[in-house]
Design a protein around this motif. Structure first.
Motif, mmCIF file in Angstrom:
data_model
loop_
_atom_site.group_PDB
_atom_site.id
_atom_site.type_symbol
_atom_site.label_atom_id
_atom_site.label_comp_id
_atom_site.label_asym_id
_atom_site.label_seq_id
_atom_site.Cartn_x
_atom_site.Cartn_y
_atom_site.Cartn_z
ATOM 1 N N ASP A 55 0.857 -1.194 0.000
ATOM 2 C CA ASP A 55 0.000 0.000 0.000
ATOM 3 C C ASP A 55 0.894 1.246 0.000
ATOM 4 O O ASP A 55 1.579 1.538 0.983
ATOM 5 C CB ASP A 55 -0.892 -0.017 1.251
ATOM 6 C CG ASP A 55 -1.932 1.099 1.229
ATOM 7 O OD1 ASP A 55 -1.669 2.138 0.605
ATOM 8 O OD2 ASP A 55 -3.004 0.936 1.859
ATOM 9 N N ARG A 56 0.891 1.968 -1.099
ATOM 10 C CA ARG A 56 1.737 3.166 -1.213
ATOM 11 C C ARG A 56 0.929 4.448 -1.021
ATOM 12 O O ARG A 56 1.384 5.541 -1.373
ATOM 13 C CB ARG A 56 2.442 3.205 -2.574
ATOM 14 C CG ARG A 56 3.368 2.035 -2.763
ATOM 15 C CD ARG A 56 4.111 2.074 -4.084
ATOM 16 N NE ARG A 56 4.848 0.828 -4.246
ATOM 17 C CZ ARG A 56 6.014 0.582 -3.663
ATOM 18 N NH1 ARG A 56 6.579 1.496 -2.921
ATOM 19 N NH2 ARG A 56 6.612 -0.586 -3.832
ATOM 20 N N GLY A 57 -0.262 4.301 -0.451
ATOM 21 C CA GLY A 57 -1.110 5.475 -0.223
ATOM 22 C C GLY A 57 -0.930 6.022 1.180
ATOM 23 O O GLY A 57 0.184 6.062 1.727
ATOM 24 N N ALA A 58 -2.057 6.398 1.770
ATOM 25 C CA ALA A 58 -2.039 7.031 3.098
ATOM 26 C C ALA A 58 -1.438 6.103 4.149
ATOM 27 O O ALA A 58 -0.828 6.567 5.118
ATOM 28 C CB ALA A 58 -3.456 7.433 3.496
ATOM 29 N N ALA A 59 -1.594 4.772 3.967
ATOM 30 C CA ALA A 59 -1.094 3.810 4.966
ATOM 31 C C ALA A 59 0.411 3.971 5.155
ATOM 32 O O ALA A 59 0.928 3.822 6.266
ATOM 33 C CB ALA A 59 -1.416 2.382 4.535
ATOM 34 N N TRP A 60 1.127 4.285 4.068
ATOM 35 C CA TRP A 60 2.588 4.453 4.150
ATOM 36 C C TRP A 60 2.923 5.646 5.045
ATOM 37 O O TRP A 60 3.736 5.560 5.950
ATOM 38 C CB TRP A 60 3.155 4.659 2.737
ATOM 39 C CG TRP A 60 4.646 4.545 2.635
ATOM 40 C CD1 TRP A 60 5.571 5.408 3.163
ATOM 41 C CD2 TRP A 60 5.394 3.512 1.966
ATOM 42 N NE1 TRP A 60 6.847 4.990 2.855
ATOM 43 C CE2 TRP A 60 6.767 3.834 2.121
ATOM 44 C CE3 TRP A 60 5.043 2.371 1.247
ATOM 45 C CZ2 TRP A 60 7.790 3.046 1.571
ATOM 46 C CZ3 TRP A 60 6.050 1.584 0.702
ATOM 47 C CH2 TRP A 60 7.406 1.916 0.876
ATOM 48 N N ASP A 61 2.231 6.774 4.761
ATOM 49 C CA ASP A 61 2.486 8.000 5.548
ATOM 50 C C ASP A 61 2.108 7.801 7.010
ATOM 51 O O ASP A 61 2.800 8.282 7.921
ATOM 52 C CB ASP A 61 1.703 9.180 4.968
ATOM 53 C CG ASP A 61 2.034 9.413 3.496
ATOM 54 O OD1 ASP A 61 3.189 9.137 3.112
ATOM 55 O OD2 ASP A 61 1.152 9.849 2.741
ATOM 56 N N GLU A 62 0.999 7.092 7.236
ATOM 57 C CA GLU A 62 0.554 6.838 8.625
ATOM 58 C C GLU A 62 1.583 5.994 9.373
ATOM 59 O O GLU A 62 1.852 6.225 10.554
ATOM 60 C CB GLU A 62 -0.800 6.114 8.626
ATOM 61 C CG GLU A 62 -1.976 7.026 8.304
ATOM 62 C CD GLU A 62 -3.220 6.247 7.891
ATOM 63 O OE1 GLU A 62 -3.276 5.016 8.163
ATOM 64 O OE2 GLU A 62 -4.120 6.847 7.285
ATOM 65 N N ALA A 63 2.170 5.008 8.670
ATOM 66 C CA ALA A 63 3.174 4.142 9.306
ATOM 67 C C ALA A 63 4.397 4.962 9.720
ATOM 68 O O ALA A 63 4.936 4.794 10.816
ATOM 69 C CB ALA A 63 3.587 3.023 8.350
ATOM 70 N N VAL A 64 4.829 5.867 8.852
ATOM 71 C CA VAL A 64 5.994 6.709 9.168
ATOM 72 C C VAL A 64 5.664 7.631 10.339
ATOM 73 O O VAL A 64 6.472 7.805 11.266
ATOM 74 C CB VAL A 64 6.444 7.503 7.919
ATOM 75 C CG1 VAL A 64 7.518 8.523 8.288
ATOM 76 C CG2 VAL A 64 6.965 6.547 6.845
ATOM 77 N N ALA A 65 4.450 8.209 10.326
ATOM 78 C CA ALA A 65 4.038 9.104 11.426
ATOM 79 C C ALA A 65 3.982 8.333 12.747
ATOM 80 O O ALA A 65 4.424 8.833 13.792
ATOM 81 C CB ALA A 65 2.676 9.716 11.110
#
Length: 709
Positions: free
Chosen positions: A247-257
């Motif tokens: 998943d290269r969408g919002a899930a990626w950004d959420e994981a980093v956050a």
């Protein structure tokens, strides 16, 4: 442009003592008529106690092996290439001894680039590539496998990790860029950030497979044979490997956050490695591996030249080397055998000790106390904990039965301890009580029996002073929780003889504890430093600084918990008792806080309530506090607290409480969970200029926990 060979040759000259790993190529015919296969085995020629690492010459050897298989792949003489390790070890990453020697950023950059250049060649071979994780794999060992097209893992692997962030680095040979693109950002953040900052938590083989890092899981006994059969089936198209879409969408950004929030909770911005790793993971979302590898090189170079990594390596070496060879320990041949252990007391601490002695020494352990109910409760606790181990699969039924049979209780000290070789007391922390207990025990034990005390702050010499044989008394101070914290402060009393001390160290080794020899000085090492640290926090609060400011001031150290949360864990009453003990010995430096005394008198368990899920100052405690009008800033609080700690450490070293500053750091790391990126405490005090301010000189020589001059 400098070639990889030139980079590695230059790096190898900086590191003449490298334990070199060979990369042996052998050829075999795969099952199912799948064709001829090239298998590279990484092996440093030593047994499994000396794990395989990658220094510059080792990388050059792997590169030479890849030269050979590259030609074979190109001309069609092999259908695939695999890489595996010697028995029990795949590879455990970069050789940190070489990293310690680096003095220039360009040399550090060369190490990053050299590793990438070699490992990337696995991606560009003309045939499919396979990694067979047959044993322990860490850091660069994990990463070399990530560059392969397929991976298998042994179910018997005890340790698999990317531990770089724990040490103050980033996974810099592909880990930050490749792993999230293989298993998704959320799982990658869990492996790279969360596991590292959770005391370097290791994965087992099954977990590696479940995370999707490996494509197949096989038993350890015939792991390589099964892996090769599976490889044949993959090459013949009989097995198709389908990996879930990342998943290269919002899930990626959420994981980093989420990773950033986790890093904040653990190191509070105090150590850069986790944040650098997260930046690379965030940028890896677009799948541009070359840019990711370049970012890893730059991060590696910066971090290798930074203080946190040098402190991390220093801390790692303390735990792995100094912790296993304690400074000042007598000749181990003087130690007497221990075939039975007695524990005086059956409370929680005594019961934890009984469990540990039974599990590690596997000898009879007898608890005593003042009434049958307490004895039964103590034995019951130990048996209950063994049942929990059985439920978790940590012991089998036979082992559980044997361990339970070893632990018993008695009201009769003569019957319990008459044939014991080692008796430890864990009773109330009051010198008169402990003297009486030792007098009773001495009357019934054999001439050579060791009498050990688990005191946290009282004088071992005073405790032994009224005995006929004070030479057999030794301090044996554990840290709570006993099963978790590795440190054991072994205290030599004024009359303790070498045989008793040697026996104590031998027992500590069997208990798998990190033993540090300390002089019989008030509160020994950890409690003395923590009490001075906490006392200064308490002082600034008493003088008028708000509680929140005093707590926040310490966040830049990145400690495992704030001072007042630690006080809650220790228990305010114990904290008060230790401060009173130290105040009697050193009234000019150790105060007894009237506010802490009021909190204890009111029966409060700490300063905070957790109604909202977060710690908030308990209104009832706030009402008890009597404060002055001197309000300090966070910086002023931090300076004052660190100056006090630096002063105390200097005094302790002058007094000879321990052999060297290294022992103080080892104690704080293993007994109080202080982070590796601080190197315990003295490298941090040196780095921040505190040692110079207080003592006019650093605690450690240049190049020890810092970049060599």
């Amino acid at each position: 442009m400098t070639t990889t060979a030139e980079l590695l040759k230059g790096a190898a000259q900086l590191f003449p003592d490298e334990v070199v790993t060979q990369a042996h190529v052998r050829h075999l015919d795969l099952p199912l008529g799948a064709g001829r296969f090239a298998l590279i085995t990484l092996d440093n020629g030593l047994d499994h106690t000396k794990p395989t690492t990658f220094g510059p010459q080792s990388l050059a050897n792997l590169s030479a092996a890849l030269d050979q298989v590259e030609k074979e792949a190109a001309d069609g003489s092999v259908v695939g290439v695999g890489i595996t390790g010697k028995p029990f070890i795949f590879a455990v990453g970069a050789d940190l001894k070489g990293v310690e020697l680096l003095k220039r950023r360009e040399d550090a950059l060369a190490i990053g680039k050299g590793g990438h250049d070699v490992f990337r060649r696995l991606q560009s071979l003309a045939v499919p590539t396979f990694a067979y994780y047959n044993g322990a794999a860490m850091g660069g060992g994990v990463e070399v496998g990530l560059h392969c097209g397929y991976r298998t893992v042994s179910s018997a692997i005890p340790a698999f990790s990317l531990p770089e962030v724990f040490l103050g680095l980033v996974p810099g040979w592909g880990g930050c860029a490749l792993l999230p693109n293989l298993i998704g950002a959320e799982r990658a953040v869990s492996v790279i950030i969360e596991n590292s900052l959770n005391q370097n938590k290791q994965l087992k083989g099954g977990q590696v497979y479940d995370l999707g890092i490996a494509d197949a899981l096989f038993d350890g006994a015939d792991f390589l044979e099964q892996s090769l059969s599976w490889t044949a089936a993959v090459l013949k198209g009989e097995i198709q490997i389908v990996r879930p879409e990342v998943d290269r969408g919002a899930a990626w950004d959420e994981a980093v956050a989420k990773g950033r929030a986790f890093a904040d909770s653990k190191v509070h911005g105090a150590a850069p490695a986790a944040y650098r790793a997260l930046d690379i993971i965030a940028a890896a979302k677009d799948g541009d591996l070359s840019a990711g590898f370049d970012a890893e090189d730059e991060a590696l170079a910066d971090l290798i030249m930074g203080g946190e990594l040098r402190s991390g390596i220093y801390a790692f070496n303390l735990v792995q080397k100094r912790g296993k060879r304690p400074a000042g320990a007598p000749d181990k041949n003087l130690a007497r055998p221990v075939t039975k252990v007695g524990v005086v007391g059956a409370g929680l601490m005594a019961s934890q000790l009984a469990l540990l002695f039974a599990r590690r020494l596997e000898v009879p352990v007898v608890l005593t106390d003042i009434d049958q109910e307490r004895v039964d409760k103590g034995v019951g606790y130990v048996h209950g904990e063994i049942d929990k181990l059985l439920l978790k699969g940590r012991v089998n039924q036979d082992k559980a039965n044997r361990l339970k049979a070893l632990v018993s209780g008695s009201l009769d000290k003569a019957a319990a301890f008459g044939d014991a070789d080692f008796v430890i007391e864990a009773v109330f922390e009051e010198i008169g009580v402990k003297q009486q207990v030792f007098a009773e025990v001495e009357a019934v034990v054999k001439p050579g029996t060791i009498l050990a005390t688990n005191t946290s702050s009282l004088s071992v010499s005073e405790m032994a002073s009224k005995l006929e044989h004070p030479e057999r008394v030794v301090g044996f101070h554990f840290f709570n929780p006993v099963a978790v914290l590795p440190l054991l402060e072994i205290v030599r009393g004024e009359q303790t003889d070498d045989a008793s001390l040697a026996t104590a160290f031998a027992v500590a080794k069997k208990l798998k504890k990190t033993a540090v020899l300390t002089k019989d000085a008030p509160a020994f090492v950890v409690n003395r430093i923590l009490t001075r640290f906490m006392g200064e926090i308490q002082n600034v609060i008493d003088e008028g600084t708000p509680v929140a400011t005093a707590e926040k001031a310490i966040e830049p150290l990145g400690l495992p918990m704030s001072p007042l949360v630690l006080l809650e864990l220790v228990g305010p009453a114990i904290g008060l008792h230790v401060s009173e003990t130290l105040n009697r010995s050193f009234p000019d430096r150790f105060t007894v806080s009237p506010n802490l005394a009021a909190v204890v008198k009111a029966g409060k368990r700490g300063f905070y309530v957790y109604d909202s899920g977060k710690p908030e100052l308990d209104p009832e405690v706030a009402a008890l506090l009597v404060q002055g009008d001197s309000v300090l800033t966070e910086q002023q609080v931090r300076d004052r607290v660190l100056d006090a700690v630096a002063q105390e450490i200097g005094i302790m070293l002058e007094e000879g409480v321990v052999a060297e500053a290294q022992d103080i750091d080892l104690c704080l790391i293993t007994g109080a969970g202080w982070p590796f990126h601080l190197g315990g405490i003295t490298p941090y005090l040196d780095r921040e200029g505190v040692s110079e301010r207080v003592h006019g000189k650093p605690f450690l020589a240049p190049g020890v926990a810092s970049v060599p001059a």
